[in-house]
Motif scaffolding. Structure first.
Motif, PDB file in Angstrom:
ATOM      1  N   CYS A 228       0.909  -1.132   0.194  1.00  0.00           N
ATOM      2  CA  CYS A 228      -0.004   0.173  -0.065  1.00  0.00           C
ATOM      3  C   CYS A 228       0.823   1.167  -0.128  1.00  0.00           C
ATOM      4  CB  CYS A 228      -0.959  -0.032   1.355  1.00  0.00           C
ATOM      5  SG  CYS A 228       0.071   0.102   2.779  1.00  0.00           S
ATOM      6  N   ASN A 229       0.474   2.514  -0.158  1.00  0.00           N
ATOM      7  CA  ASN A 229       1.240   3.427  -0.359  1.00  0.00           C
ATOM      8  C   ASN A 229       0.588   4.942   0.526  1.00  0.00           C
ATOM      9  OD1 ASN A 229      -0.541   5.030  -2.095  1.00  0.00           O
ATOM     10  ND2 ASN A 229       0.139   3.545  -3.610  1.00  0.00           N
ATOM     11  N   PHE A 230       1.422   5.549   0.717  1.00  0.00           N
ATOM     12  CA  PHE A 230       1.068   6.746   1.645  1.00  0.00           C
ATOM     13  C   PHE A 230       1.236   8.212   1.026  1.00  0.00           C
ATOM     14  CE2 PHE A 230       1.137   2.917   4.347  1.00  0.00           C
ATOM     15  CZ  PHE A 230       0.127   3.197   5.578  1.00  0.00           C
ATOM     16  N   PRO A 231       0.577   9.006   1.624  1.00  0.00           N
ATOM     17  CA  PRO A 231       1.104  10.562   1.041  1.00  0.00           C
ATOM     18  C   PRO A 231       2.297  11.036   1.443  1.00  0.00           C
ATOM     19  CG  PRO A 231      -0.631  10.656   2.831  1.00  0.00           C
ATOM     20  CD  PRO A 231      -0.543   9.409   2.489  1.00  0.00           C
ATOM     21  N   ASP A 232       3.085  10.473   2.883  1.00  0.00           N
ATOM     22  CA  ASP A 232       4.149  11.076   3.170  1.00  0.00           C
ATOM     23  C   ASP A 232       4.785   9.925   4.088  1.00  0.00           C
ATOM     24  OD1 ASP A 232       3.123  11.631   5.461  1.00  0.00           O
ATOM     25  OD2 ASP A 232       2.379  13.508   4.647  1.00  0.00           O
ATOM     26  N   ILE A 233       6.184  10.141   4.268  1.00  0.00           N
ATOM     27  CA  ILE A 233       7.096   9.162   4.978  1.00  0.00           C
ATOM     28  C   ILE A 233       6.258   9.298   6.636  1.00  0.00           C
ATOM     29  CG2 ILE A 233       9.158   9.025   6.278  1.00  0.00           C
ATOM     30  CD1 ILE A 233       9.656   8.173   3.592  1.00  0.00           C
ATOM     31  N   ASN A 234       6.001  10.582   6.958  1.00  0.00           N
ATOM     32  CA  ASN A 234       5.393  10.501   8.336  1.00  0.00           C
ATOM     33  C   ASN A 234       4.309   9.735   8.391  1.00  0.00           C
ATOM     34  OD1 ASN A 234       3.755  11.908  10.434  1.00  0.00           O
ATOM     35  ND2 ASN A 234       5.555  12.762  10.729  1.00  0.00           N
ATOM     36  N   SER A 235       3.362   9.659   7.380  1.00  0.00           N
ATOM     37  CA  SER A 235       2.014   8.587   7.823  1.00  0.00           C
ATOM     38  C   SER A 235       2.590   7.220   7.748  1.00  0.00           C
ATOM     39  CB  SER A 235       1.305   8.929   6.557  1.00  0.00           C
ATOM     40  OG  SER A 235       0.896  10.427   6.325  1.00  0.00           O
ATOM     41  N   VAL A 236       3.710   6.707   6.947  1.00  0.00           N
ATOM     42  CA  VAL A 236       4.174   5.456   7.151  1.00  0.00           C
ATOM     43  C   VAL A 236       4.383   5.224   8.333  1.00  0.00           C
ATOM     44  CG1 VAL A 236       5.498   3.694   6.300  1.00  0.00           C
ATOM     45  CG2 VAL A 236       4.745   5.462   4.653  1.00  0.00           C
ATOM     46  N   PRO A 276       5.712   6.992  -1.202  1.00  0.00           N
ATOM     47  CA  PRO A 276       6.133   6.019   0.067  1.00  0.00           C
ATOM     48  C   PRO A 276       5.190   4.947   0.305  1.00  0.00           C
ATOM     49  CG  PRO A 276       6.065   8.486   0.606  1.00  0.00           C
ATOM     50  CD  PRO A 276       5.727   8.436  -0.670  1.00  0.00           C
ATOM     51  N   THR A 277       6.019   3.680   0.301  1.00  0.00           N
ATOM     52  CA  THR A 277       5.378   2.538   0.352  1.00  0.00           C
ATOM     53  C   THR A 277       5.324   1.553   1.332  1.00  0.00           C
ATOM     54  OG1 THR A 277       5.160   2.843  -2.439  1.00  0.00           O
ATOM     55  CG2 THR A 277       5.077   0.383  -1.287  1.00  0.00           C
ATOM     56  N   MET A 278       4.517   0.819   1.666  1.00  0.00           N
ATOM     57  CA  MET A 278       4.779  -0.234   2.750  1.00  0.00           C
ATOM     58  C   MET A 278       4.462  -1.476   2.093  1.00  0.00           C
ATOM     59  SD  MET A 278       2.672  -0.095   6.427  1.00  0.00           S
ATOM     60  CE  MET A 278       3.117   1.058   7.324  1.00  0.00           C
ATOM     61  N   ILE A 349      10.526   3.457  18.233  1.00  0.00           N
ATOM     62  CA  ILE A 349       9.722   3.611  17.167  1.00  0.00           C
ATOM     63  C   ILE A 349       9.027   4.924  17.347  1.00  0.00           C
ATOM     64  CG2 ILE A 349       7.975   2.486  18.111  1.00  0.00           C
ATOM     65  CD1 ILE A 349       7.275   0.953  15.509  1.00  0.00           C
ATOM     66  N   SER A 350       8.771   5.456  18.391  1.00  0.00           N
ATOM     67  CA  SER A 350       8.111   6.966  18.523  1.00  0.00           C
ATOM     68  C   SER A 350       9.049   7.831  17.911  1.00  0.00           C
ATOM     69  CB  SER A 350       7.969   7.134  20.068  1.00  0.00           C
ATOM     70  OG  SER A 350       9.285   7.245  20.567  1.00  0.00           O
ATOM     71  N   ARG A 351      10.287   7.867  17.660  1.00  0.00           N
ATOM     72  CA  ARG A 351      11.035   8.663  17.051  1.00  0.00           C
ATOM     73  C   ARG A 351      11.402   8.374  15.478  1.00  0.00           C
ATOM     74  NH1 ARG A 351      13.562  12.073  20.642  1.00  0.00           N
ATOM     75  NH2 ARG A 351      13.212  13.512  18.784  1.00  0.00           N
ATOM     76  N   LEU A 352      10.662   7.297  15.059  1.00  0.00           N
ATOM     77  CA  LEU A 352      11.251   6.776  13.752  1.00  0.00           C
ATOM     78  C   LEU A 352      10.736   8.060  12.905  1.00  0.00           C
ATOM     79  CD1 LEU A 352      12.076   4.610  11.893  1.00  0.00           C
ATOM     80  CD2 LEU A 352       9.789   3.755  11.917  1.00  0.00           C
ATOM     81  N   ALA A 353       9.613   8.617  12.938  1.00  0.00           N
ATOM     82  CA  ALA A 353       9.135   9.322  11.954  1.00  0.00           C
ATOM     83  C   ALA A 353      10.042  10.677  11.736  1.00  0.00           C
ATOM     84  CB  ALA A 353       7.700  10.119  12.266  1.00  0.00           C
ATOM     85  N   ASP A 354      10.436  11.214  13.119  1.00  0.00           N
ATOM     86  CA  ASP A 354      11.258  12.349  13.163  1.00  0.00           C
ATOM     87  C   ASP A 354      12.756  11.914  12.733  1.00  0.00           C
ATOM     88  OD1 ASP A 354       9.604  13.539  14.792  1.00  0.00           O
ATOM     89  OD2 ASP A 354      10.589  13.026  16.618  1.00  0.00           O
ATOM     90  N   CYS A 355      13.113  10.868  12.939  1.00  0.00           N
ATOM     91  CA  CYS A 355      14.519  10.282  12.355  1.00  0.00           C
ATOM     92  C   CYS A 355      14.403  10.285  10.824  1.00  0.00           C
ATOM     93  CB  CYS A 355      15.078   9.082  13.064  1.00  0.00           C
ATOM     94  SG  CYS A 355      16.692   8.673  13.076  1.00  0.00           S
ATOM     95  N   VAL A 356      13.426   9.506  10.278  1.00  0.00           N
ATOM     96  CA  VAL A 356      13.526   9.407   8.972  1.00  0.00           C
ATOM     97  C   VAL A 356      13.331  10.773   8.082  1.00  0.00           C
ATOM     98  CG1 VAL A 356      12.166   8.218   6.883  1.00  0.00           C
ATOM     99  CG2 VAL A 356      12.675   7.010   8.962  1.00  0.00           C
ATOM    100  N   GLU A 357      12.556  11.674   8.677  1.00  0.00           N
ATOM    101  CA  GLU A 357      12.015  12.776   8.091  1.00  0.00           C
ATOM    102  C   GLU A 357      13.287  13.855   8.105  1.00  0.00           C
ATOM    103  OE1 GLU A 357       8.873  14.433   9.937  1.00  0.00           O
ATOM    104  OE2 GLU A 357       7.464  13.961   8.217  1.00  0.00           O
TER     105      GLU A 357
END
Lengths: 460, 460
Positions: A228-236, A276-278, A349-357
Motif C-alpha cells: 500500500c502507499n501513503f502520502p508521506d513518510i510521516n504517515s508510514v 512512500p510505500t509499505m 519507534i516513537s522517534r522513527l518519523a522524526d529520524c526518517v524525516e
C-alpha cells in the motif's frame, strides 16, 4: 604492522602451511576476496586463507595463532557491511564455507543444529519438507555463523526476533584454542552467564563459532502479503506505530521511500505508484490472516494509506519480497557504474518519523541520491547513498552523511546500528552511544582474548 | 570469614553508617530476613542492610565497599529460591525495595522504564489503563530487578519469552562504582557486546541493577482459559509437543500432576478430576482465540485429553490461574507444618515425557511426597518435595532427589535450572552442565569484579 608482528604472522603461516597444504592459500586475489567488504572501507587482506574442513581444523589454527600472537579472522559468506572481515594487522583468515553440514533437524524440539558455513537459503531449502523454517533473512545469503556474529536480523524480526532470539546454543573455539558449548539445548535456562548472547554479536572478536543450535518456527498455514502507499513518510511511520500498538501480530512491515520504489520498479519490473510505500505480510491460519489484513486495512485508512492490495498467491507475494531483498541492487542500478554505501540506524519507534524525516531533509540538503528502506516495525532503517567509488569527494560526502545519521539516531535514544554491527566502520560511534559501558566490553575482550588475536581492531 | 575480611567489612559498615544513619540497620531479625531464602540452605545474614533511596545511594555503597573489599548483595523482594541472597562472607545488603518508581511508560514504543524495586504486580497495576502489560510472572510477586538478575520467566514464557527477551536495556552500578547503561532504547541493536543479556541472569555477581527498560505487550482483545485432563503424564507431554509443533500461538500451557491437582483442589477449593491436568490460555482476537481453542480441542483428543472446558469469563479464568500460582502453598498445605524444597529442571521438549516419567518413578521409589507442575511448553518443570525442615534426614533425602533430577535433565541435553538460577544451591551442577564454558564465565567475573565483592560465592 610492526616487524615483530610480521615475524609472528609469518611463523604461524608457515606452520599452518605444513598442516593444511593446498587448503591454505596466499594468492593475492583470494586474500583480497576474503578481506572484501561491501563498503567504502579499503581492503585489508589477511596473509593467508585456511579453508577449514572441521571444527578440529579451526581449533588447530587458533592454537597455532595463539602461540604466535597471530590474528585470526573468521569468514562465512563475506556479506558483512562494516569491514568486519578486513585484516588491518594481517593474520590468518579461516574460511568456514566448507563447514556447511546440517548436523540434525530436531522436529519435536523445533530446533536445528548446523555448522557455521551453512547459509540461510541452504538451511531453508533443507527444511522445506519439514513444515518448519528459519525466519532470519538479511538481504544477502549470509552464513549462519556470520549472521550470529553480527547479530543479524532482516524483514521478519518484528515477529520472530533477531539472531539474538533464535540461537539457542553454540559452540565456539575461544582464543586459547578450547572449544566450549555455551548452553544446553533446553529452550530456556538460568544456568550462569549468558555466553550464547555474548558470542552473538561479538563479530568474531571473542572466538570462532563452530556450531549453532537454532530455533525453528512452524511454517504458517496461510501467508498473506500486501502493499500500500501513503502520502508521506510521516504517515508510514505513524501507521506502523499504530499497527504495532494495536497488537497485530504482523510478520513483516517494511517501508520504501518514493526513490526506492522507483528504483525497484525499474530493477524488478514492478508497477508500483512512486510514493512512500509499505510492504506487509501476515502469518497465521486462513481465518486469522484474513482478519489481520482487514484490521490492517482499517488502521492505514486513518493515515491516508491507499491502494492496499493483498494476496495469498505465493508467486505474486514472492515477486514483491524478492524486489524488497534486491533493493540494494536496485539502488545501485539507479546510476550504472556507481556503488552504494549503506547505513543502518535504529531508533525507538516513537522517534522513527522524526529520524526518517530529518534524514530525508539531510539527503535533500546535500543533494544526495540515497533511497531509504526500513524494517519500520523495529524502528530500523537503511539508506543507500549512491556514490562513485573512484571519487574521494563522493565517498567523503557519504561518510559525513552516515556520521550525521548515526548521531541523529543516538541523540534520539537509538543506536548507530540495528543489524549490521560495528566492525571497523562504526567504532567511533560506539562510545558516543554507550559511554563507559564500552570500557566493560573491553574488559571482557581483554580477559577472554588477552593477546588480542581474535579479529583485532574491530568494534573497539 | 578471615579476620582481615571481618575488619574490612566492619570498616565499610562504619563509614556507611555515618552516611545512611537510620537507613542502615544491623538488627538480627532484619539481617536474617535479608539473608532469608525459600530453600533448605541455612541462613547466612549480611552484616548490615542499607535501604537505598536512589541509584546514587547504590553507587555510594558500592564505592565504599569497593574501597574496603566488602561484599555487596542486592536485595529486591527476597523471593529467590537458590540462596541468591545469602551472605556467606558477610557484607552489606542493599535493599532496593524503596527504588519502586515507574519512571516512564512509553506507549508508542511499548516500553516502560522502572526502578529495580518495582514488583511485577505493582507494574501491571500501574499499566492497567494503558492497554499494555508486562507478561513475565514467576509465582511470587518478585521485584523486576530480581527477576532480571535470575533470568526469571513463568507461565507466559512459551509465548512472550523470559526476562532475557523482555529487558531492552538496563543501568547497573558495576564493581568499581561506575553506573553504566547497557544499550540504547531501540528495539534491536548490533552495537557491541550484549551487556544487557550479560547482566540478566548474572544474579548480582557483576553489578547492581539500578534501572530497567522493559518491553510491554498489548493486552489481547480476547483471553480464553481452559483446563483438561489426560490419562497419564506421557500424554500431557506429547499433547504439548504437538500443540507447539502445530504452531498454535498458545500463551500458557501448564501441567499439574495428579498429586498437585489434589493439593490445589484442597487449597484453592477447586473440583478438578485428580488426574494429570493441563491449564491453557489463548490470547488474540475473539475469532482467533475461538479458533485456537477449537484446534487445541482437536489436538488433545489424539492423546486422550478429555473434559476440556474453556471460558472467556475473567473470574473463572483468574481463579484457575490463581490456583496455579498458589501451587507452592497448596503443596505445603498437603502436610501442615512441613515445608517444600522446590527444584527446577528444563529439558528439550522432545525429552520432557522421559524426564518427567523418570522423575515420577524416582519419587515413588523413594516414597517422597513431591507434586509436579510444569511450564511444559518450554520443557520446564518443578517438583516441590515436602519435607520436615527439622529433620536432617528429610532434607538430605530431598537434596539427593534434587541432585538426581538435575543430573537427569543435564544428561537429556537440558539444564539444571530453567528459571530459578544457580545461586548457592546449584553451583555443583553448573560445571557438569557446561564444562569449560564455566572457566570463561569466571574470567568475565574476574575481569569485571576483580576483588570479588559483588554477591560472592554465588554461581561459581
Amino acid at each position: 604492522m610492526t616487524e615483530q608482528k610480521a615475524r609472528d604472522v609469518l611463523l604461524a603461516k608457515n606452520i599452518l602451511q605444513q598442516r593444511f597444504g593446498d587448503k591454505l592459500l596466499t594468492g593475492e586475489s583470494v586474500r583480497e576476496q576474503h578481506g572484501h567488504t561491501t563498503t567504502y572501507i579499503p581492503n585489508q587482506p589477511p596473509d593467508a586463507v585456511v579453508f577449514a574442513q572441521s571444527a578440529e581444523d579451526v581449533k588447530w589454527v587458533v592454537e597455532v595463532c595463539a602461540e604466535h600472537r597471530c590474528p585470526v579472522i573468521a569468514f562465512g559468506a563475506g556479506s558483512s557491511l562494516e569491514g568486519q572481515l578486513n585484516a588491518p594487522e594481517g593474520g590468518i583468515c579461516i574460511d568456514l564455507s566448507a563447514l556447511n553440514q546440517i548436523i540434525s533437524v530436531d522436529e519435536d524440539d523445533l530446533t536445528v543444529t548446523v555448522q557455521p558455513g551453512v547459509t540461510r537459503v541452504a538451511l531453508n531449502e533443507h527444511l522445506r519438507d519439514t513444515g518448519l523454517f528459519f525466519p532470519i533473512d538479511p538481504g544477502a545469503d549470509a552464513s549462519i555463523g556470520g549472521m550470529a556474529s553480527t547479530r543479524a536480523s532482516g524483514t521478519n524480526a518484528v515477529r520472530y526476533g533477531t539472531m539474538k532470539d533464535n540461537v539457542l546454543s553454540l559452540k565456539a573455539v575461544m582464543a586459547d584454542g578450547r572449544e566450549i558449548t555455551t548452553a544446553s539445548r533446553a529452550r530456556k535456562t538460568s544456568a550462569g552467564y549468558d555466553l550464547t548472547r555474548l558470542m552473538v554479536g561479538a563479530e568474531g572478536t571473542l572466538g570462532v563459532i563452530t556450531e549453532l543450535t537454532l530455533k525453528l518456527h512452524g511454517l504458517p498455514e496461510s501467508i498473506v502479503g500486501g502493499v500500500c502507499n501513503f502520502p508521506d513518510i510521516n504517515s508510514v511511520c505513524r501507521a506502523t506505530i499504530q499497527t504495532i500498538q494495536y497488537g497485530l501480530p504482523i510478520a513483516r512491515i517494511e517501508m520504501l521511500d518514493a526513490v526506492q520504489v522507483s528504483a525497484c520498479n525499474a530493477y524488478s519490473k514492478l508497477n508500483l505508484a512512486e510514493k512512500p510505500t509499505m510492504f506487509v505480510e501476515f502469518h497465521g491460519t486462513e481465518a486469522s490472516t484474513k482478519e489481520q489484513s482487514e484490521t490492517f486495512a482499517e488502521i492505514i485508512q486513518e493515515f491516508g494509506g491507499s491502494d492496499f492490495q493483498w494476496t495469498a498467491n505465493n508467486e505474486e507475494r514472492s515477486k514483491l519480497w524478492q524486489a524488497r531483498h534486491d533493493a540494494y541492487w536496485a539502488s545501485k542500478a539507479l546510476r550504472p557504474g556507481t556503488d552504494a554505501i549503506v547505513t543502518d540506524a535504529c531508533v525507538p519507534i516513537s522517534r522513527l518519523a522524526d529520524c526518517v524525516e530529518e534524514t530525508v531533509a539531510d539527503i535533500k540538503r546535500h543533494n544526495l541520491l540515497a533511497p531509504i528502506v526500513g524494517h519500520v516495525g523495529d524502528g530500523n532503517f537503511h539508506t543507500a547513498v549512491i556514490v562513485d567509488m573512484d571519487s574521494p569527494e563522493d565517498i567523503e560526502t557519504a561518510k559525513k552523511f552516515a556520521e550525521r545519521l548515526s548521531q541523529r539516531a543516538i541523540e534520539m535514544g537509538g543506536t548507530c546500528t540495528g543489524e549490521h554491527g560495528i566492525g571497523q566502520g562504526k567504532k567511533s560511534y560506539l562510545r558516543q552511544e554507550l559511554g563507559d559501558a564500552v570500557d566493560f566490553m573491553q574488559m571482557i575482550k581483554q580477559s577472554l582474548d588477552p593477546q588480542n588475536i581474535m579479529n583485532p581492531e574491530k568494534i573497539f
